[in-house]
Design an enzyme around this catalytic site. Structure first.
Site, PDB file in Angstrom:
ATOM      1  CB  CYS A 325      -1.054   0.134   1.097  1.00  0.00           C
ATOM      2  SG  CYS A 325      -0.142  -0.064   2.732  1.00  0.00           S
ATOM      3  CG  HIS A 861      -3.915   1.036   4.945  1.00  0.00           C
ATOM      4  ND1 HIS A 861      -3.529  -0.067   3.781  1.00  0.00           N
ATOM      5  CD2 HIS A 861      -4.930   1.546   4.134  1.00  0.00           C
ATOM      6  CE1 HIS A 861      -4.342   0.115   2.833  1.00  0.00           C
ATOM      7  NE2 HIS A 861      -5.172   1.234   2.894  1.00  0.00           N
TER       8      HIS A 861
END
Length: 921
Positions: A325, A861
Site C-alpha cells: 500500500c 496503512h
C-alpha cells in the site's frame, strides 16, 4: 557417550554445558561478531522470540533491545539480578495449529519488535543451554543489483492449482529459487514427470504466461506472495483443453506446444519482466503466449511511444501485492501529477539515458511509464504492478520483500531514479563551485542553478526541483558562507515534534538535601548540554556546582553522560536518568560511586545478595583510608535519616567523626544503649562496605585502617543490614521515575491543530548544526558547530511537502498524529520566497494529491487522495478500491505527503489557471 541432563551434544560431538550469565553473554557476542564479518548468501539464521530474547538479555546483564550485532556499551553490567529464562519459546510467532515439522510464522510479526535473528552458531549455543522451540531456520540471500544481504524471513508462498482436479496445495520456496527448482518441487509433490508438466503464472486465477524451465528466479518472474500457479500435465502428447482458453474465456486452437520465451522488446531495449505481448504470437518454436485484460500488463505497451488516454482515465486502482500500500499510495500521487502523466503519455524514447552510471539504464523509467499508461488506459480496472515491483526490488532492494515501508522514502527514490534515467545530459561536466564572497545573492543563485542544470536536465528537474538559500555562520570567527542548493521536496518538522519532556532525578552529592525529580522540556534533537542547562535552571544550580548525568540500570550506574554533545536521542523514554550536583573542582577530587546491596543473611550466600535502590555519587577530598569512604557514605546518606535520629559531625584527631544519637527525647528516641551502638567506633567502620575492583568482578571488605589505592573513580558496595533500615528511609532511593511515562493518562487529549505555515516556519528557522554535522570553516581551518538558516529562493511548478510524522533512532520509534491544517487552494508562498526576480512567476499553489498514513508504526496503512484535473473532482485511491470524495473529506490527521501545483495567478483573490512550466512534447 552419556550426555549430562543439562548438557547438549554439538555438531562436532562436543558436549555444551551450562555457563554463567557473563560467559553466555561473552560467547554470544563473540559468535555474533564472527558471523557479521562473514556475511554470505546461504548463511543460516534462526528466528527467536524477542520476548524470550529480552529476558535472556536481562539475565546476562545486557541492555534490553540492543541485539547481538550491535556493539555493546563499554560499561555494560557484568551481572544481573534477573532470573534465568526458561526454554526458548517461539510459540508467540507461529500460527496456532502449525504443523510441528513445518511451523509457519505469523505474517504480522516484525523484526526487533516481535523477533530477532541470530546466526546459526549463536542458535546452537542458546539451544544447548535452554532447549525449546519451535525451530525457525531461515537463509540469507542477496537482493538487487547491489547484492545487499538480508535474511529471507518469509519465503515465497505459492498456491498450486492442479488443472487435472482443481485441487490446491501450498508450495514454499525462496524468491531466489530458480524456475527449474520450482518445476522440480512441484513435480515431486504431484508425482509428475517434469517433461510432461507445464506451470503457468496464474495470478488472479488467470493464465498470464508459461513459466519456462530455466535459471530465472521466481522474483525475476514477478511471482508474488500467495499468488496462484497452475499445473498442467500433458496427456498423449496433448495439453488439456483448458490451455486453449484465454482469460476472457475464448477458445483457442489446441496444439502441442512448448513453453514460451517472448522476444517482444520495449522501445528497442531488452524485454522487460515476463515479456508479455498485447496479443498472442509465436516465436521460432511455435509457442503461444496469452495476454490478459486484467493482469499485470504494464509490459505489453510500447511505453515510450505516444498514447491517447481514454475517457475517464486515471481512475484505476492498484492491487495490493502484500504490504505494498505504501508503493500504491506514492505511485497514485505521481501518476496524477499533470506534467508527469502528460510526459509519459507522449513519446519520450529519445530521452531515455541508458549510459548514466547513476541511473538504472532507463529500466526504471520504462517500467514506471508502462505502469502509468496502464493506469490511464484501463478505465476502472485495477492493475497489478508486479513488473514494476520486480524492477523496484532489483534496483532498490530496501523495498523488496513484503514488509511495510515508507511512501515518502519510495517517492524520493522514484523521483531521483526517474531523473537519472531521463537525464538529457549524457556527459556531466566537472564544475567547481565558487564561494559567494559578498557577491549579490541573485548572481550567486543563478550561477549555482546554471551549474546544476549543466549536469542535471530532465522532466523531473523541469517541474519538481526548486532552489533554497543556505546560510552558515561560524560561531568563532563569524565567517558567513552562502550556497544555493536544489531540492525535490521539503521535509517539514511538526512543531510539536521539536521538543520533548524529560524527567530526571537530581541528587545532592554533598548530602545536604533529598533527591528531587524534575521534568523539563528540551529540544528533541538537542544534546546533553541542553538537558543539563534546563535541569540547572530548574534546580537552581549554584555557580560553583555542575551536574553529572548518568543512566541507572538494574541498580547500577550503567553509563555516564559526560559528553555535552551527545544527542538526547540516545536516551529512551523508559530509561532512568539521574543527575548529581557536584563541586566544579570535581576534576581534582576522587569520585565515589556507591551501590546498595541486601546485607548479610543466614539464608543468602554472598553471591546471592541482590542489588537494590539507586546508586549514589559523592566525592572524596584527599582520601587516605577506609575511614574516609565510611565518612563520605555517612554524609551522603544523612538526608535519609528517619525522624527521631539526628546526625552531628565533630572533629576527632583532625578528621571528621559522626554521632548518630538524637539529643531530643520523645517518641521514637533511641535508648542510650542503642545510641552507643550507633556511634562510630574508633576501631571499626559504621557501615559494611566492600570495594569493587576489576570492573566489579572482585570485591574485598574495607576496614577503617585499610589503605586503599585511590584512582579517579572508586566503586564500593554498601550492604544494608537491619541497622541501616532502622536508621534511614530507603524509599527515597526506590522507584526512580522513567524519563517519559507514556501511559500516565488512559485517554489522549486531542492535540491542537497546527498550520502548514507553522511547519514551514520551523523548517526555515535558524538553528545550530548537530555535533555529528559540523561545518568546516575555511577561515578557522577547523570544524565548527555553525548556525544554519534556510530560505526559499526558487520554487518548482510541482511543490511537494513531506510532513515528518515519524521519528526513528536506535532507541526510539514514534509517530505523531497531529492534525496539520493545510490549504487546498490559494497557498501563497510569496512572503517566503527571497528572490526578487519577477520571472520566477506565481508563488500561489493548489493541492492535487495527498499520500495518507493511518495507524501506528506496526500496523499502519497507506492510501492516496488525488484530484482529476479534468473533472475537478477528488477520489480516494485505497489500493484497488477507488471512490469519489468531497474536498471537505481530504483534510485529515493522516496526511503525510502533500502535492501542490503552481497556478498562474490569483486575480481578485481567486486561484488562476494552472501553469504548464513543464517541457511540452
Amino acid at each position: 557417550m552419556t550426555i549430562p541432563d543439562s548438557g547438549y551434544m554439538m555438531e562436532n560431538g562436543s558436549i555444551e554445558l551450562p555457563c554463567t550469565p557473563e560467559e553466555e553473554k561473552r560467547i554470544v557476542l563473540e559468535l555474533s561478531r564472527r558471523a557479521e564479518s562473514n556475511l554470505r548468501e546461504g548463511n543460516v539464521y534462526y528466528v527467536v522470540s524477542a520476548r524470550w530474547y529480552k529476558g535472556w538479555q536481562k539475565y546476562t546483564g545486557q541492555p534490553v533491545g540492543v541485539f547481538t550485532f550491535d556493539e555493546p556499551p563499554t560499561e555494560a553490567p557484568t551481572s544481573s539480578a534477573a532470573d534465568r529464562p526458561g526454554p526458548i519459546d517461539n510459540s508467540d510467532l507461529v500460527f496456532n495449529g502449525s504443523d510441528g515439522a513445518d511451523p509457519q510464522l505469523l505474517r504480522t510479526v516484525e523484526e526487533g519488535r516481535h523477533y530477532v535473528l541470530v546466526p546459526k552458531d549463536v542458535w546452537e549455543r542458546l539451544y544447548a543451554w535452554y532447549k525449546g522451540g519451535p525451530v525457525l531456520a531461515r537463509k540469507m540471500i542477496s537482493a538487487g543489483d547491489s547484492k545487499q544481504f538480508h535474511v529471507e524471513v518469509f519465503p515465497l508462498c505459492l498456491t498450486l492449482v492442479d488443472a487435472r482436479d482443481n485441487s490446491q496445495s501450498v508450495v514454499r520456496l525462496s524468491k531466489k529459487a530458480s524456475l527449474h527448482e520450482l518445476y522440480k518441487t512441484v513435480c515431486r509433490l504431484k508425482g509428475v514427470e517434469s517433461e510432461k508438466a507445464r506451470i503457468w503464472d496464474y495470478f488472479n486465477k488467470q493464465k498470464q504466461t508459461v513459466l519456462v524451465v530455466s535459471n530465472q528466479t521466481l522474483e525475476e518472474s514477478s511471482l508474488q506472495m500467495d499468488q496462484h500457479i497452475l499445473l498442467e500435465v500433458q496427456i498423449d502428447g496433448f495439453w488439456p483443453s483448458g490451455f486453449g482458453m484465454d482469460s476472457t474465456g475464448n477458445d483457442l486452437a489446441l496444439v502441442p506446444v512448448e513453453p514460451l520465451r517472448s522476444s517482444v522488446t520495449i522501445a528497442g531495449g531488452p524485454t522487460l519482466s515476463n515479456g508479455y505481448s498485447s496479443s498472442y504470437s509465436s516465436n521460432i518454436y511455435g509457442v503461444i503466449n496469452l495476454s490478459s485484460t486484467n493482469g499485470d500488463m504494464e509490459d505489453g505497451y510500447e511505453s515510450s511511444r505516444p498514447m491517447t488516454r481514454v475517457d475517464r482515465g486515471g481512475l484505476a486502482g492498484l492491487q495490493n501485492l502484500g504490504n505494498t500500500c505504501f508503493m500504491n499510495s506514492a505511485i497514485q500521487c505521481l501518476v496524477h501529477t499533470p506534467p508527469i502523466f502528460e510526459y509519459f503519455l507522449e513519446d519520450y524514447s529519445s530521452e531515455i539515458n541508458r549510459q548514466n552510471p547513476l541511473g538504472m539504464h532507463g529500466e526504471l523509467a520504462l517500467a514506471f511509464g508502462e505502469l502509468l499508461r496502464k493506469l490511464w488506459s484501463s478505465g476502472r480496472t485495477p492493475v497489478a504492478p508486479r513488473a514494476f515491483k520486480t524492477k523496484l526490488a532489483r534496483f532498490a532492494p530496501q523495498f523488496s520483500g513484503y514488509n511495510q515501508h515508507d511512501s515518502q522514502e519510495l517517492l524520493a527514490f522514484l523521483l531521483d531514479g526517474l531523473h537519472e534515467d531521463l537525464n538529457r545530459v549524457k556527459q556531466k561536466p566537472y564544475i567547481e563551485t565558487k564561494d559567494s564572497d559578498g557577491r549579490p545573492d541573485e548572481e550567486v543563485a543563478d550561477e549555482y542553478w546554471r551549474y546544476h542544470k549543466a549536469r542535471n536536465d530532465s522532466i523531473i528537474v523541469d517541474v519538481c526541483q526548486g532552489q533554497y538559500k543556505s546560510t552558515l555562520v561560524c560561531p568563532v570567527c563569524n565567517k558567513i558562507s552562502i550556497t544555493f542548493d536544489p531540492f525535490m521536496y521539503l521535509s517539514l518538522p511538526l512543531p510539536s515534534t521539536a521538543t520533548r519532556t524529560m524527567t530526571v532525578t537530581v541528587f545532592y552529592g554533598d548530602g545536604i538535601g533529598l533527591p528531587i525529580p524534575y521534568t523539563v522540556t528540551v529540544l528533541k534533537h538537542g544534546c546533553c548540554k541542553d538537558l543539563i542547562q534546563a535541569l540547572g535552571a530548574a534546580c537552581c544550580l549554584r555557580t560553583d556546582e555542575y551536574l553529572l548525568l548518568a543512566e541507572v540500570y538494574e541498580h547500577r550506574i550503567y553509563r555516564y553522560l559526560e559528553n555535552p554533545s551527545e544527542v538526547l536521542g540516545t536516551i529512551k523514554d523508559d530509561e532512568h536518568i539521574v543527575a548529581f550536583r557536584l563541586p566544579k573542582n570535581g576534576a581534582e577530587l576522587t569520585r565515589l560511586e556507591i551501590a546498595h546491596r541486601i546485607g548479610e543473611n543466614d539464608n543468602l550466600r554472598a553471591s546471592e545478595r541482590k542489588l537494590f535502590l539507586t546508586p549514589l555519587i559523592t566525592f572524596l577530598e584527599d582520601p587516605q583510608s577506609g575511614a574516609d569512604i565510611d565518612l563520605a557514605v555517612h554524609r551522603i546518606l544523612s538526608p535519609l535519616r528517619k525522624k527521631g535520629y539526628s546526625s552531628s559531625i565533630s572533629i576527632r584527631n583532625g578528621r571528621e567523626s559522626t554521632n548518630g544519637c538524637s539529643s531530643q527525647l520523645g517518641p521514637g528516641t533511641q535508648s542510650a544503649e542503642n545510641c552507643e551502638s550507633e556511634e562510630m567506633s574508633i576501631n571499626s567502620l559504621s557501615f559494611h562496605l566492600c570495594i569493587m575492583e576489576d570492573s566489579g568482578l572482585s570485591r574485598r571488605r574495607i576496614s577503617k585502617e585499610t589503605v586503599i589505592k585511590f584512582g579517579r573513580v572508586v566503586k564500593v558496595m554498601l550492604d544494608w543490614t537491619e541497622r541501616e533500615f532502622d536508621l534511614y528511609d530507603a524509599s527515597y532511593l526506590k522507584d526512580l521515575p522513567e524519563v517519559h511515562k507514556t501511559g500516565l493518562t488512559v485517554k489522549k487529549t486531542k492535540q491542537e491543530a497546527i498550520s502548514l505555515f507553522s511547519c514551514l516556519d520551523a523548517f526555515l528557522k535558524e538553528e545550530p548544526l548537530g555535533p555529528d554535522d559540523m561545518w568546516y570553516c575555511p577561515r578557522c581551518k577547523e570544524h565548527r558547530q555553525a548556525s544554519k538558516k534556510l530560505d526559499l529562493w526558487r520554487l518548482p511548478d510541482i511543490l511537494v511537502f513531506h510532513l515528518k510524522r515519524f521519528s526513528y533512532s536506535r532507541w526510539l520509534k514514534n509517530k505523531l498524529d497531529t492534525f496539520v491544517n493545510f490549504p487546498t487552494c490559494n497557498l501563497d508562498l510569496s512572503n517566503y520566497v527571497k528572490s526578487n526576480e519577477a520571472s520566477e512567476g506565481s508563488h500561489v499553489y493548489e493541492l492535487y494529491a495527498i499520500s495518507n498514513h493511518y495507524g501506528g508504526l506496526g500496523g499502519g496503512h497507506y492510501s492516496a487522495y488525488c484530484k482529476l484535473i479534468d473533472d475537478n473532482r477528488w477520489y480516494h485511491f485505497d489500493d484497488a478500491h477507488v471512490s469519489p470524495v468531497s474536498e471537505d473529506e481530504i483534510k485529515t490527521s493522516a496526511a503525510y505527503v502533500l502535492f501542490y501545483r503552481r497556478v498562474r495567478g490569483k486575480p481578485n483573490g481567486a486561484v488562476g489557471e494552472p501553469s504548464h512550466g513543464y517541457r511540452a512534447f
